[in-house]
Motif scaffolding. Structure first.
Motif, PDB file in Angstrom:
ATOM      1  N   GLY A 112      -0.384  12.333  -8.647  1.00 13.77           N
ATOM      2  CA  GLY A 112      -1.530  13.161  -8.254  1.00 13.77           C
ATOM      3  C   GLY A 112      -2.822  12.394  -8.218  1.00 13.77           C
ATOM      4  O   GLY A 112      -3.907  12.959  -8.377  1.00 13.77           O
ATOM      5  N   GLY A 113      -2.771  11.079  -7.969  1.00 12.18           N
ATOM      6  CA  GLY A 113      -3.977  10.242  -7.953  1.00 12.18           C
ATOM      7  C   GLY A 113      -4.677  10.250  -6.608  1.00 12.18           C
ATOM      8  O   GLY A 113      -4.262  10.896  -5.660  1.00 12.18           O
ATOM      9  N   GLU A 114      -5.798   9.487  -6.535  1.00 12.85           N
ATOM     10  CA  GLU A 114      -6.587   9.408  -5.318  1.00 12.85           C
ATOM     11  C   GLU A 114      -6.053   8.321  -4.399  1.00 12.85           C
ATOM     12  O   GLU A 114      -5.555   7.303  -4.852  1.00 12.85           O
ATOM     13  CB  GLU A 114      -8.052   9.084  -5.657  1.00 12.85           C
ATOM     14  N   LYS A 115      -6.200   8.559  -3.071  1.00  8.97           N
ATOM     15  CA  LYS A 115      -5.761   7.572  -2.089  1.00  8.97           C
ATOM     16  C   LYS A 115      -6.934   6.727  -1.581  1.00  8.97           C
ATOM     17  O   LYS A 115      -6.748   5.683  -0.990  1.00  8.97           O
ATOM     18  CB  LYS A 115      -5.103   8.250  -0.895  1.00  8.97           C
ATOM     19  N   THR A 116      -8.150   7.215  -1.789  1.00 10.24           N
ATOM     20  CA  THR A 116      -9.304   6.633  -1.119  1.00 10.24           C
ATOM     21  C   THR A 116      -9.505   5.171  -1.475  1.00 10.24           C
ATOM     22  O   THR A 116      -9.690   4.332  -0.616  1.00 10.24           O
ATOM     23  CB  THR A 116     -10.577   7.431  -1.486  1.00 10.24           C
ATOM     24  N   LEU A 117      -9.465   4.859  -2.772  1.00  9.93           N
ATOM     25  CA  LEU A 117      -9.728   3.485  -3.195  1.00  9.93           C
ATOM     26  C   LEU A 117      -8.699   2.540  -2.619  1.00  9.93           C
ATOM     27  O   LEU A 117      -9.025   1.479  -2.104  1.00  9.93           O
ATOM     28  CB  LEU A 117      -9.747   3.411  -4.730  1.00  9.93           C
ATOM     29  N   HIS A 118      -7.434   2.914  -2.696  1.00 11.38           N
ATOM     30  CA  HIS A 118      -6.390   2.064  -2.148  1.00 11.38           C
ATOM     31  C   HIS A 118      -6.549   1.924  -0.638  1.00 11.38           C
ATOM     32  O   HIS A 118      -6.277   0.885  -0.071  1.00 11.38           O
ATOM     33  CB  HIS A 118      -5.014   2.641  -2.474  1.00 11.38           C
ATOM     34  N   PHE A 152       0.829  -1.210   0.000  1.00 16.00           N
ATOM     35  CA  PHE A 152       0.000   0.000   0.000  1.00 16.00           C
ATOM     36  C   PHE A 152       0.863   1.259   0.000  1.00 16.00           C
ATOM     37  O   PHE A 152       0.570   2.220  -0.714  1.00 16.00           O
ATOM     38  CB  PHE A 152      -0.919   0.008   1.225  1.00 16.00           C
ATOM     39  N   ARG A 153       1.931   1.235   0.781  1.00 18.15           N
ATOM     40  CA  ARG A 153       2.810   2.402   0.853  1.00 18.15           C
ATOM     41  C   ARG A 153       3.432   2.682  -0.521  1.00 18.15           C
ATOM     42  O   ARG A 153       3.547   3.838  -0.933  1.00 18.15           O
ATOM     43  CB  ARG A 153       3.896   2.178   1.900  1.00 18.15           C
ATOM     44  N   ALA A 154       3.804   1.604  -1.226  1.00 13.62           N
ATOM     45  CA  ALA A 154       4.383   1.782  -2.556  1.00 13.62           C
ATOM     46  C   ALA A 154       3.355   2.373  -3.524  1.00 13.62           C
ATOM     47  O   ALA A 154       3.663   3.284  -4.309  1.00 13.62           O
ATOM     48  CB  ALA A 154       4.894   0.441  -3.080  1.00 13.62           C
ATOM     49  N   ARG A 155       2.101   1.873  -3.477  1.00 17.47           N
ATOM     50  CA  ARG A 155       1.060   2.418  -4.356  1.00 17.47           C
ATOM     51  C   ARG A 155       0.751   3.868  -3.996  1.00 17.47           C
ATOM     52  O   ARG A 155       0.491   4.700  -4.865  1.00 17.47           O
ATOM     53  CB  ARG A 155      -0.217   1.576  -4.239  1.00 17.47           C
ATOM     54  N   LEU A 212       2.609   5.576   7.091  1.00 16.55           N
ATOM     55  CA  LEU A 212       2.299   5.231   5.705  1.00 16.55           C
ATOM     56  C   LEU A 212       2.698   6.318   4.720  1.00 16.55           C
ATOM     57  O   LEU A 212       2.574   6.137   3.519  1.00 16.55           O
ATOM     58  CB  LEU A 212       0.791   4.955   5.562  1.00 16.55           C
ATOM     59  N   GLY A 213       3.128   7.438   5.233  1.00 16.52           N
ATOM     60  CA  GLY A 213       3.473   8.540   4.346  1.00 16.52           C
ATOM     61  C   GLY A 213       2.572   9.724   4.615  1.00 16.52           C
ATOM     62  O   GLY A 213       2.572  10.303   5.704  1.00 16.52           O
ATOM     63  N   SER A 214       1.765  10.074   3.626  1.00 18.20           N
ATOM     64  CA  SER A 214       0.909  11.254   3.752  1.00 18.20           C
ATOM     65  C   SER A 214      -0.370  10.986   4.525  1.00 18.20           C
ATOM     66  O   SER A 214      -1.125  11.918   4.815  1.00 18.20           O
ATOM     67  CB  SER A 214       0.550  11.788   2.363  1.00 18.20           C
ATOM     68  N   VAL A 215      -0.672   9.719   4.843  1.00 16.19           N
ATOM     69  CA  VAL A 215      -1.865   9.379   5.611  1.00 16.19           C
ATOM     70  C   VAL A 215      -1.478   8.431   6.737  1.00 16.19           C
ATOM     71  O   VAL A 215      -0.353   7.919   6.786  1.00 16.19           O
ATOM     72  CB  VAL A 215      -2.953   8.721   4.725  1.00 16.19           C
ATOM     73  N   THR A 216      -2.422   8.209   7.636  1.00 16.30           N
ATOM     74  CA  THR A 216      -2.228   7.247   8.715  1.00 16.30           C
ATOM     75  C   THR A 216      -3.347   6.219   8.668  1.00 16.30           C
ATOM     76  O   THR A 216      -4.401   6.449   8.055  1.00 16.30           O
ATOM     77  CB  THR A 216      -2.238   7.938  10.091  1.00 16.30           C
ATOM     78  N   CYS A 217      -3.126   5.090   9.328  1.00 15.37           N
ATOM     79  CA  CYS A 217      -4.168   4.063   9.372  1.00 15.37           C
ATOM     80  C   CYS A 217      -5.405   4.571  10.097  1.00 15.37           C
ATOM     81  O   CYS A 217      -6.525   4.161   9.786  1.00 15.37           O
ATOM     82  CB  CYS A 217      -3.634   2.806  10.069  1.00 15.37           C
ATOM     83  N   ALA A 218      -5.207   5.450  11.091  1.00 14.44           N
ATOM     84  CA  ALA A 218      -6.359   6.014  11.801  1.00 14.44           C
ATOM     85  C   ALA A 218      -7.245   6.794  10.837  1.00 14.44           C
ATOM     86  O   ALA A 218      -8.484   6.673  10.862  1.00 14.44           O
ATOM     87  CB  ALA A 218      -5.876   6.920  12.934  1.00 14.44           C
ATOM     88  N   GLU A 219      -6.629   7.575   9.957  1.00 16.42           N
ATOM     89  CA  GLU A 219      -7.388   8.355   8.980  1.00 16.42           C
ATOM     90  C   GLU A 219      -8.069   7.438   7.967  1.00 16.42           C
ATOM     91  O   GLU A 219      -9.240   7.626   7.624  1.00 16.42           O
ATOM     92  CB  GLU A 219      -6.442   9.318   8.262  1.00 16.42           C
TER      93      GLU A 219
END
Length: 777
Positions: A348-354, A337-340, A399-406
């Motif tokens: 500049g893609g979306e993170k939501t689906l992943h 997931f971190r790589a994707r 995870l980078g720009s997001v967290t598992c909590a988010e």
């Protein structure tokens, strides 16, 4: 009395009395035992009475004619002589099972002799004090047993016990090899070992149990070495289970409970404990392959076997293997997931689906192993600890720009939104997914961050009426409450309650309008207000946008109504969260029909400006709405305008006429797009506040960090107030323990907050020891 039993002279001599007892008592009894005749048929009542009287007389005459000691000596001598001359030669002359049968036969005869001595004449005699004194105060309640059992043990059993034991062990070994043996014979011989102990198992333990256990250990060691080399792990376990069941049956058939317990411990140690590591690590059939292949019956058998008390390491090695396996799977998923995510950030893609895929994959892993623990591994706490440690490790990785909590909060938002991506699921299916989410939530170390994101998303669902079901919302909040306590969910519960109370306020408002004949003031506007409690909801910016006259009247009327209800509360209008519906007319491509636009309050105010003119500049729109002059306010206004000029819903059309690049944005002109062709009668323009943007996310993280600093300071003060004096390390530990349910505080941050509290004179350092803190009252 009959002629065959004459009356003896008084005092009765020992020789005459003993001769009568021998000839009328012992001699006939021995004859019966040798011939197999029933001794009860040999003695009549008169004969028993005569023997009884003779014994009584010999023991109760006046001194010096009391012959109790001589009588005891003669009886014992008679018994010993009979055993040595008749019984022992008979037993020793036979071999193998015949020897055991003869031993059992002679022992049963001897118990008859013991009964003869105990039950009739001596039952009375042994209770006489004179006899007790003469016999050195022996326990004459067991006189016959002591006299006869000891005689048999010393004169017969000691001479044949080794050979008898060897034959028994040989028969048991044959039985292990599935040969037929005389079980009743083995039971009878084992009972002799027990009965000759006179109530104690010492003789049985030393002479039979210990050699038997040694033989069991040798057998188990031999077969287990062979099985471990030849068989797969599942086949090995089946063999061991059968061997243990066979041993239990054997011990219950022949031996005592003590022997059964000790034998099973030896079997478990040799069959299971000695080979556990080798079996678990088998490449094709070890513990991990069983897990991955879903071999539930084999896993359940493993737990039944290796959770036994005889396995010294118990389930610990397998629990550690389970933790490692879950950790590896989880790390692989998180790494992918971190790589994707990094690739998406670049593109500049979306993170939501992943993010949704990540959460659902982690839930699948968790449920798969949780089912194994419940159905196969006895729901043992050690396995729950293994899965907890594994998930806590990879679920809280950066995870980078997001967290598992988010991501977890966003996944909940997707489930609970009426327009979510999982609309095809039933409420029961969503409830089940939410239950799984809570299980993952319990492993988060940043529960406070999850709570803040969830609160913002819940507010958007409730305010914009996008919640799938209020029951589902309450159910999920209840699950969070059971995990983290009422304080964690108090604001969430308050938000849902506010929506319910707000509906009541709105109903009261409509009744008030009708009762006071004020409805005509509002005209044809259907005006609804949602009243919220400030402390429950996220903080929203209060903007002073210039509303159209119609909306301004609506606000004034509601303000009057609300003031009539209560004077203790003050209303603060948050227009950025408002929505409205506009009826649009005159668009040629609408084929003469009107259509409705569902827009935000800001979008509605912009569109209403075009009722008076078809073309407006950005500057004039800005002045008309009285929006602030800050860069953030201007950028917000442009976003609202751009949403009305989007390619999907081009209600307005934008035209840049200025040539000056620096002032191009202020020179933008907007006009009604009369070529707009609505595809339906009701159109929803995307609401900018309906989704959490990146700025809100950053603000949320900043707010959480600030709340954490306050929480750390509060914890420090609480601890210092109760302890008064505490050293630095202990204070760090106690603060971490108090706050770890919501987040894991960084020791560096704790130290910084301590220094700040020292500066503000809440606590102070000890003058003699700088690592010791004191509370300043």
């Amino acid at each position: 009395m009959s002629n065959s039993f004459p009356r003896f002279p008084y005092p009765l001599s020992f020789e005459e009395g003993w001769s009568f007892i021998w000839n009328k008592g012992f001699l006939p009894l021995q004859h019966c035992l040798e011939s197999g005749m029933d001794s009860r048929k040999k003695y009549g009542a008169e004969q028993w009475m005569a023997i009884y009287n003779t014994v009584y007389t010999l023991c109760t005459q006046k001194p010096p004619h009391i012959y109790a000691d001589q009588l005891y000596a003669s009886i014992k001598e008679t018994e010993v002589q009979y055993l040595k001359e008749r019984v022992l030669p008979s037993v020793k002359s036979l071999h193998n099972e015949f020897k055991l049968k003869e031993l059992v036969h002679r022992w049963e005869n001897h118990k008859v002799m013991a009964s003869f001595l105990l039950l009739f004449p001596f039952f009375v005699a042994v209770n006489l004090k004179c006899f007790v004194d003469a016999m050195d105060s022996k326990d004459f309640r067991l006189f016959g047993q002591i006299l006869c059992y000891e005689c048999f043990r010393d004169n017969v059993f000691q001479a044949v016990k080794a050979e008898a034991r060897s034959i028994i062990l040989s028969l048991l070994e044959k039985e292990r090899m599935s040969e037929t043996v005389d079980q009743l014979l083995i039971q009878s011989v084992v009972r002799i070992f027990i009965e000759l102990g006179n109530g104690s198992l010492k003789l049985y333990t030393e002479e039979l149990e210990t050699p038997y256990l040694k033989a069991v250990a040798e057998y188990c060691k031999g077969v287990s070495n062979r099985w471990a080399e030849e068989d797969s792990f599942p086949v090995y376990m089946i063999r061991v289970e059968e061997a243990l069941e066979d041993e239990v049956r054997r011990c219950k058939t022949y031996f005592t409970e003590q022997t059964e317990e000790r034998s099973l411990l030896i079997c478990e140690a040799e069959l299971l404990d000695a080979h556990q590591h080798k079996l678990l690590m088998k490449e094709q059939s070890g513990f991990i392959p069983l897990l991955l292949q879903g071999r539930k019956s084999d896993l359940a058998r493993w737990y039944r076997l290796f959770s036994r008390p005889g396995v010294s390491q118990g389930i610990e090695p397998a629990a550690e293997m389970l933790r490692t396996q879950i950790l590896q799977e989880g790390n692989d998923v998180v790494k992918a997931f971190r790589a994707r995510l990094e690739q998406n950030d670049k593109n500049g893609g979306e993170k939501t689906l992943h993010g949704q895929e990540l959460i659902e994959t982690l839930m699948e892993i968790h449920e798969r192993y949780l089912e194994v623990i419940i159905t196969c591994l006895g729901s043992h706490t050690r396995f729950y600890r293994a899965i907890k440690e594994a998930f806590e490790s990879f679920l809280n990785q950066p995870l980078g720009s997001v967290t598992c909590a988010e991501l977890l909060s966003t996944y909940c938002d997707t489930l609970l939104k009426a327009s979510g991506e999982i609309r095809h699921l039933s409420e029961d299916a969503i409830e089940d997914k939410l239950e799984k989410v809570v299980k993952l939530f319990s492993y988060l170390s940043e529960k406070d961050l999850f709570g803040e994101f969830y609160r913002k998303q819940l507010s958007k669902r409730l305010l914009f009426q996008r919640s799938l079901s209020e029951d589902l919302e309450r159910s999920f909040i209840t699950k969070l409450k059971m995990t983290c306590g009422s304080q964690y969910t108090s604001k969430l519960e308050g938000m849902v309650t506010d929506m319910h109370l707000s509906r009541e306020v709105q109903e009261g408002f409509h009744v008030w309008l009708q009762s006071n004949a004020i409805q005509q003031v509002l005209g044809n506007i259907d005006f609804n207000v949602t009243v919220l409690t400030t402390g429950h909801w996220p903080t929203y910016k209060s903007d002073d946008i210039c509303l159209p006259e119609e909306l301004g009247r609506c606000l004034s009327v509601f303000q009057e109504y609300y003031d009539s209800r209560t004077s203790q509360r003050k209303l603060r209008w948050v227009h950025s969260l408002g929505v409205g519906t506009l009826h649009c007319h005159g668009f040629p491509f609408a084929k003469g029909k009107s259509f409705e636009l569902q827009v935000s309050t800001h979008q509605m105010c912009i569109l209403l400006l075009f009722n008076d003119t078809e073309r407006l500049s950005f500057e004039s729109i800005h002045e008309s709405l009285n929006v602030g002059n800050s860069e953030q306010d201007l950028e917000g206004l442009r976003k609202y305008l751009n949403s009305l000029c989007s390619s999907k819903y081009p209600i307005l059309r934008k035209d840049t006429t200025g040539n000056d690049q620096e002032n191009a944005k202020n020179d933008e002109m907007y006009e009604i797009n009369w070529n707009f062709a609505p595809l339906s009668r009701r159109i929803k323009i995307p609401l900018l506040m309906a989704r959490i943007n990146q700025e809100e996310k950053e603000a949320t993280r900043t707010a959480v960090d600030e709340d954490r600093r306050h929480a750390i300071e509060a914890a420090i003060v609480r601890i210092m107030k109760s302890r008064r004096t505490i050293d630095h390390q202990r204070l760090i530990v106690e603060v971490s323990q108090q706050l770890m349910q919501l987040f894991n505080p960084d020791p560096k941050v704790i130290k910084a907050r301590i220094e700040d509290l020292i500066t503000r004179e809440y606590i102070e350092r000890d003058e003699q020891n700088s690592s010791l803190y004191k509370y300043v009252a």
